[in-house]
Design an enzyme around this catalytic site. Structure first.
Site, mmCIF file in Angstrom:
data_model
loop_
_atom_site.group_PDB
_atom_site.id
_atom_site.type_symbol
_atom_site.label_atom_id
_atom_site.label_comp_id
_atom_site.label_asym_id
_atom_site.label_seq_id
_atom_site.Cartn_x
_atom_site.Cartn_y
_atom_site.Cartn_z
ATOM 1 N N CYS A 2 0.895 -1.161 0.000
ATOM 2 C CA CYS A 2 0.000 0.000 0.000
ATOM 3 C C CYS A 2 0.926 1.202 0.000
ATOM 4 O O CYS A 2 2.131 1.064 0.203
ATOM 5 C CB CYS A 2 -0.820 0.068 1.287
ATOM 6 N N ARG A 27 1.649 1.356 -5.905
ATOM 7 C CA ARG A 27 1.739 0.444 -4.761
ATOM 8 C C ARG A 27 0.363 -0.137 -4.389
ATOM 9 O O ARG A 27 0.260 -1.011 -3.535
ATOM 10 C CB ARG A 27 2.308 1.167 -3.535
ATOM 11 N N TRP A 74 -3.905 -1.482 -1.253
ATOM 12 C CA TRP A 74 -3.880 -2.730 -2.009
ATOM 13 C C TRP A 74 -4.355 -3.752 -0.994
ATOM 14 O O TRP A 74 -3.609 -4.165 -0.110
ATOM 15 C CB TRP A 74 -2.451 -2.997 -2.469
ATOM 16 N N ASN A 100 0.874 0.091 6.059
ATOM 17 C CA ASN A 100 1.217 -0.758 4.909
ATOM 18 C C ASN A 100 1.823 -2.028 5.480
ATOM 19 O O ASN A 100 2.821 -1.956 6.196
ATOM 20 C CB ASN A 100 2.222 -0.009 4.021
ATOM 21 N N GLY A 101 1.214 -3.174 5.198
ATOM 22 C CA GLY A 101 1.761 -4.435 5.719
ATOM 23 C C GLY A 101 0.650 -5.305 6.267
ATOM 24 O O GLY A 101 -0.513 -5.135 5.919
ATOM 25 N N GLU A 482 8.686 -21.451 -18.780
ATOM 26 C CA GLU A 482 8.515 -20.077 -18.299
ATOM 27 C C GLU A 482 9.679 -19.190 -18.765
ATOM 28 O O GLU A 482 9.477 -18.040 -19.161
ATOM 29 C CB GLU A 482 8.380 -20.082 -16.761
ATOM 30 N N LYS A 486 9.280 -15.819 -21.086
ATOM 31 C CA LYS A 486 9.797 -14.516 -20.669
ATOM 32 C C LYS A 486 10.651 -13.916 -21.768
ATOM 33 O O LYS A 486 10.522 -12.740 -22.100
ATOM 34 C CB LYS A 486 10.656 -14.631 -19.395
ATOM 35 N N GLU A 489 8.543 -12.816 -24.908
ATOM 36 C CA GLU A 489 7.608 -11.693 -24.787
ATOM 37 C C GLU A 489 8.297 -10.351 -24.602
ATOM 38 O O GLU A 489 7.766 -9.335 -25.054
ATOM 39 C CB GLU A 489 6.569 -11.927 -23.690
ATOM 40 N N HIS A 505 13.035 -36.286 -31.167
ATOM 41 C CA HIS A 505 11.821 -36.605 -31.917
ATOM 42 C C HIS A 505 11.470 -35.504 -32.918
ATOM 43 O O HIS A 505 10.337 -35.421 -33.371
ATOM 44 C CB HIS A 505 10.657 -36.877 -30.955
ATOM 45 N N LYS A 604 -1.353 -6.066 -19.808
ATOM 46 C CA LYS A 604 -1.145 -6.689 -18.496
ATOM 47 C C LYS A 604 -2.311 -7.608 -18.132
ATOM 48 O O LYS A 604 -2.119 -8.675 -17.583
ATOM 49 C CB LYS A 604 -0.965 -5.600 -17.430
HETATM 50 C C1 F6R Z 1 3.491 -13.440 -19.085
HETATM 51 C C2 F6R Z 1 2.234 -12.969 -18.553
HETATM 52 C C3 F6R Z 1 0.969 -13.599 -19.031
HETATM 53 C C4 F6R Z 1 0.002 -13.812 -17.860
HETATM 54 C C5 F6R Z 1 -1.344 -14.306 -18.354
HETATM 55 C C6 F6R Z 1 -2.297 -14.610 -17.238
HETATM 56 O O1 F6R Z 1 4.561 -12.788 -18.497
HETATM 57 O O2 F6R Z 1 2.190 -12.089 -17.747
HETATM 58 O O3 F6R Z 1 1.214 -14.788 -19.693
HETATM 59 O O4 F6R Z 1 0.587 -14.728 -16.985
HETATM 60 O O5 F6R Z 1 -1.924 -13.338 -19.195
HETATM 61 O O6 F6R Z 1 -2.553 -13.481 -16.475
HETATM 62 P P1 F6R Z 1 -3.189 -13.602 -15.051
HETATM 63 O O7 F6R Z 1 -2.215 -14.314 -14.187
HETATM 64 O O8 F6R Z 1 -3.423 -12.184 -14.618
HETATM 65 O O9 F6R Z 1 -4.465 -14.379 -15.201
#
Ligand code: F6R
Length: 609
Positions: A2, A27, A74, A100-101, A482, A486, A489, A505, A604
Site C-alpha cells: 500500500c 503500490r 492494495w 502498509n503491511g 517459463e 519470458k 515476450e 523426436h 497486463k
Molecule cells: C506473461 C504474462 C501472461 C500472464 C497471463 C495470465 O509474463 O504475464 O502470460 O501470466 O496473461 O494473467 P493472469 O495471471 O493475470 O491471469
C-alpha cells in the site's frame, strides 16, 4: 503493498497528501483516503476505487489543516470498500493510523479489544492498531506507540496521528519501506521517494525498528528502547520516473528484485509457530471434506499456467492426488470431466483474465468446488471462487509476470504440503524438513539476485540470436517453459522450451552451430539423462548455458557456461532457477533496445477472450 503519506508543517496538508498518493498509486489502487486535523476535529475522507474517486468525492471542499496522513490501498484483510479504506480511527476518533503491511496477530488483539468495549468499523487488520493505541495511551504519544509495537506482530510501516498531539506525527516500520522528507518549516512522510520528490530531495530512509517523531521543524528518531539515533541525510538524485521504479530502470527489474520480499509475504501467517505445519485458514472446507476430492484441475493462462504445471508436480508428488493442468482458453471447450469430487484451482495474478474466469464459472456449473490463487483482492476471480488463497505479491506493473510466478509457486507448494499433512502422504519429519527449506527460499532468491553481471554478459553475447532453445526434464522442463516465454515476450527472440528427451523426436533438426541452448539440470532423478541430451546438442555445436545447483562439478564439463543457484530440495529449486531466466530475458530485451515494461501487442490484464 500500500502507499502511505504524512504531512506536518506550515502549509496545508491535503494538497501534499493527494499529490503524494498519486505518486504511490503503483503500490495499490483499490481505495484511498486522507485524514486532516482542522484544529478541532480530524476529518477523514475515503473512497473505494482509484485516487480519482477520492478526489471527486472531496471536490472543491479540500479539508483544511496543517497535519494529515493518507493512504492508497492494495487490499489484504477485508475487500476493497469505503469502510475498509484507510485511515482507520479508534472509537473516539482521537487517534488515526495508516498502515502498509500485515498485522499477523490482529484477530487475537481484536477479540481482546472488543471484550474491553472497543467498536470496530472495518474488517481490516489495521484498525486494531488505532484501538490499541487508544487502549494503552498514557498521555505520552511516543511511549504509547512503543507500547503498541510491543503488542503487534507482522510487517508494517505505520503513521500515527492524534488530535491530542496536533504538532506531530509518529511513524515507524518493520519489513516495509518508509522515508521522511526534510523540508523548510514542514516535513513529509511516505512509503517511497516518488511521493516526496516534488517537495524535497533531502531524506531519512527509515530502518526496521526505528520510530520517528516528526514535527514541522524537527525530527527525532529513536529505537524501540527510546535511545535517540543519529541518522544520515540521504540526498535523492533520481528523476521522478526512476524514483517510482525504486531507482530501477524498469518495473520488470524492480519486480524481479522484489521477489525475496514477495515470497516472504506469501509465506507469512501460513506456517505454524513451531514450523512443523501449514496454516490455510482461507480454505473454507474442513479437513474431512478436503480428503474427499479425488481430482484437482489447475486452469490458468500464460505464466500462471506455467506455475500450474509446477503446482501439479507438487500436489501429485506430495499429496498423491491426480492433477490435470489445462490452459483456460482450451479447458471449457473440451467438455471436461468434472464433478463434485473435483477441486478446481484457478491461478491468475490479476484475477481478471477472461478465459480463466470463464473456466472457473464452467467448473462451478459442473459442480466442482473452486479455489482461486490470485494476487488481487476483490478481483472478479476472487469474488467468483468458493475460496481464495492470495499471493500477497503486491501490485505487478510490468506486463511480463515475474514475482507473481514465484509467489504462485510458493502458495501451491504450501497447499500441497497442507494436503499431504491431511492425507498423511508425507511423514511429519519430511513436512518439517520441507518447511525449513522453504523458509530459506527468500534469502536464497536474494543470493541468486546478488550478482547479475554474468547474466548481463550472456545477454549481450547471445541477445542478437534469432532463436534460443530451453531444455530440461521434470520440473526443469516446467521452468524452461517459463524462461522461454519470458524471453520471447520482452525481447522478441524466438524462444522454445522442450522436454529434453523430446529433442530427438524432431527439434534436434533445428540445432546447428552457434544456436544458444539453455539447459536446466537440477533434478537428480533425471540428471544423467539430461546430461546425455546436453551432449546431443553439443554434438551439433550448440552453445550451451547450463543452469545447475551449487556444488555441481559435472555439468561444466559438457557445457560452455554454467549459472549456479543455491542448493535446496529439488522440489523447491524452480523458485531459484527461474530467477536467472527472468534476468536473461530482461537483459536480452535491454540489449535489443525493446520496451521492456510494455512489450508490443501485449496487455497486463487480458479481459477479452
Ligand atoms: C506473461 C504474462 C501472461 C500472464 C497471463 C495470465 O509474463 O504475464 O502470460 O501470466 O496473461 O494473467 P493472469 O495471471 O493475470 O491471469
Amino acid at each position: 503493498m500500500c502507499g502511505i503519506v504524512g504531512y506536518v508543517g506550515n502549509g496545508q496538508a491535503a494538497p501534499f497528501l493527494l499529490e503524494g498518493l498519486s505518486k504511490l498509486e503503483y503500490r495499490g489502487y483499490d481505495s484511498a483516503g486522507i485524514a486532516v486535523y482542522d484544529g478541532q476535529i480530524v476529518n477523514v475522507d475515503k473512497s473505494v476505487g482509484r485516487l480519482a474517486a477520492l478526489r471527486e468525492k472531496i471536490g472543491k471542499d479540500m479539508p483544511q489543516g496543517t497535519l494529515g496522513i493518507g493512504h492508497t490501498r492494495w487490499a489484504t484483510h477485508g475487500r476493497p470498500s469505503d469502510r475498509n479504506a484507510h485511515p482507520h480511527a479508534d472509537c473516539s476518533g482521537d487517534f488515526v493510523v495508516v498502515h502498509n503491511g500485515i498485522i499477523e496477530n490482529y484477530l487475537s488483539l481484536k477479540e481482546e479489544l472488543i471484550e474491553k468495549g472497543h467498536h470496530f468499523q472495518s474488517e481490516t487488520d489495521t484498525e486494531v492498531v488505532a484501538h490499541l493505541i487508544e487502549d494503552v495511551y498514557d498521555g505520552d504519544f511516543l511511549s504509547s506507540v512503543r507500547k503498541v509495537l510491543q503488542r503487534i506482530e507482522g510487517s508494517y510501516s505505520l503513521v500515527f496521528m492524534s488530535k491530542k498531539h496536533p504538532d506531530e506525527l509518529i511513524c515507524t516500520k518493520q519489513d516495509n519501506p518508509l522515508v521522511i522528507g526534510l523540508g523548510e518549516g514542514e516535513n513529509f512522510i511516505a512509503s517511497d521517494i516518488p511521493a516526496i520528490i516534488g517537495r524535497t530531495r533531502q531524506t531519512f530512509i527509515m530502518a526496521d525498528g526505528e520510530i520517528a517523531t516528526v514535527k514541522k521543524d524537527s525530527i527525532k528518531i529513536t529505537d524501540r528502547s527510546g535511545n535517540v539515533l543519529k541518522k544520515k541525510v540521504f540526498t535523492v538524485n533520481w528523476n521522478a520516473e526512476a524514483a517510482e521504479k525504486g531507482g530501477y530502470e524498469h518495473f520488470m527489474l524492480k519486480e524481479i528484485m522484489e521477489q525475496p520480499k514477495a515470497v516472504r509475504d506469501t509465506m507469512r501467517e501460513r506456517i505454524t509457530k513451531d514450523g512443523s505445519g501449514i496454516v490455510m485458514n482461507e480454505l473454507k472446507w474442513d479437513k474431512e471434506y478436503l480428503k474427499s476430492f479425488n481430482k484437482i484441475y489447475i486452469v490458468a493462462c500464460g505464466t500462471a499456467y506455467h506455475a500450474g504445471l509446477v503446482g501439479k508436480y507438487y500436489i501429485e508428488k506430495l499429496a498423491r492426488i491426480l492433477v490435470e493442468v489445462d490452459v483456460a482458453s482450451e479447458f471449457r471447450y473440451r467438455d471436461p470431466i468434472i464433478d463434485e469430487k473435483t477441486l478446481m484451482l484457478v491461478v491468475s495474478q490479476s484475477g481478471e483474465t477472461s478465459d480463466t474466469l470463464a473456466a472457473l464459472k464452467e467448473a462451478k456449473r459442473r459442480g466442482a468446488k473452486t479455489l482461486a490463487v490470485t494476487n488481487v483482492v476483490g478481483s472478479s476471480i476472487a469474488r467468483e471462487a468458493d475460496a481464495v488463497l492470495y499471493t500477497w505479491a503486491g501490485p505487478e506493473i510490468a506486463v511480463a509476470s515475474t514475482k507473481a510466478y514465484t509467489t504462485q509457486l510458493i502458495l501451491m507448494f504450501m497447499l500441497a504440503l497442507y494436503m499431504a499433512e491431511i492425507l498423511e502422504t508425507q511423514t511429519p519429519t519430511r513436512i518439517k524438513e520441507l518447511i525449513d527449506l522453504l523458509k530459506n527460499i527468500p534469502g536464497q532468491i536474494g543470493e541468486t539476485l546478488s550478482d547479475t553481471e554474468p547474466i548481463k554478459t550472456f545477454a549481450k553475447r547471445y541477445g542478437f540470436n534469432e532463436d534460443v532453445f530451453y531444455i530440461g526434464r521434470s520440473l526443469d522442463y516446467d521452468v524452461a517453459l517459463e524462461g522461454a516465454l519470458k524471453l520471447k515476450e520482452v525481447s522478441y527472440i524466438h524462444a522454445e522450451a522442450y522436454a529434453a528427451g523430446e529433442l530427438k523426436h524432431g527439434t534436434l533438426a533445428l540445432i546447428v552451430e552457434g544456436v544458444p541452448v539453455i539447459a536446466l539440470a537440477t533434478q537428480k532423478s533425471v540428471y544423467e539423462k539430461t546430461l546425455s541430451n546436453i551432449k546431443e546438442v553439443k554434438a551439433r555445436d550448440a552453445v550451451v548455458i547450463g543452469i545447475a545447483a551449487d556444488g555441481d562439478e559435472e555439468l561444466i564439463k559438457y557445457v560452455d557456461h554454467v549459472i549456479t543457484v543455491p542448493q535446496t530440495d529439488e522440489l523447491l529449486i524452480p523458485l531459484l532457477t527461474v530467477v536467472p531466466l527472468q534476468l536473461l530475458a530482461y537483459y536480452g530485451a535491454i540489449t535489443r533496445g525493446c520496451d521492456v515494461d510494455k512489450p508490443r501487442n501485449l496487455a497486463k490484464s487480458v479481459t477479452v477472450e
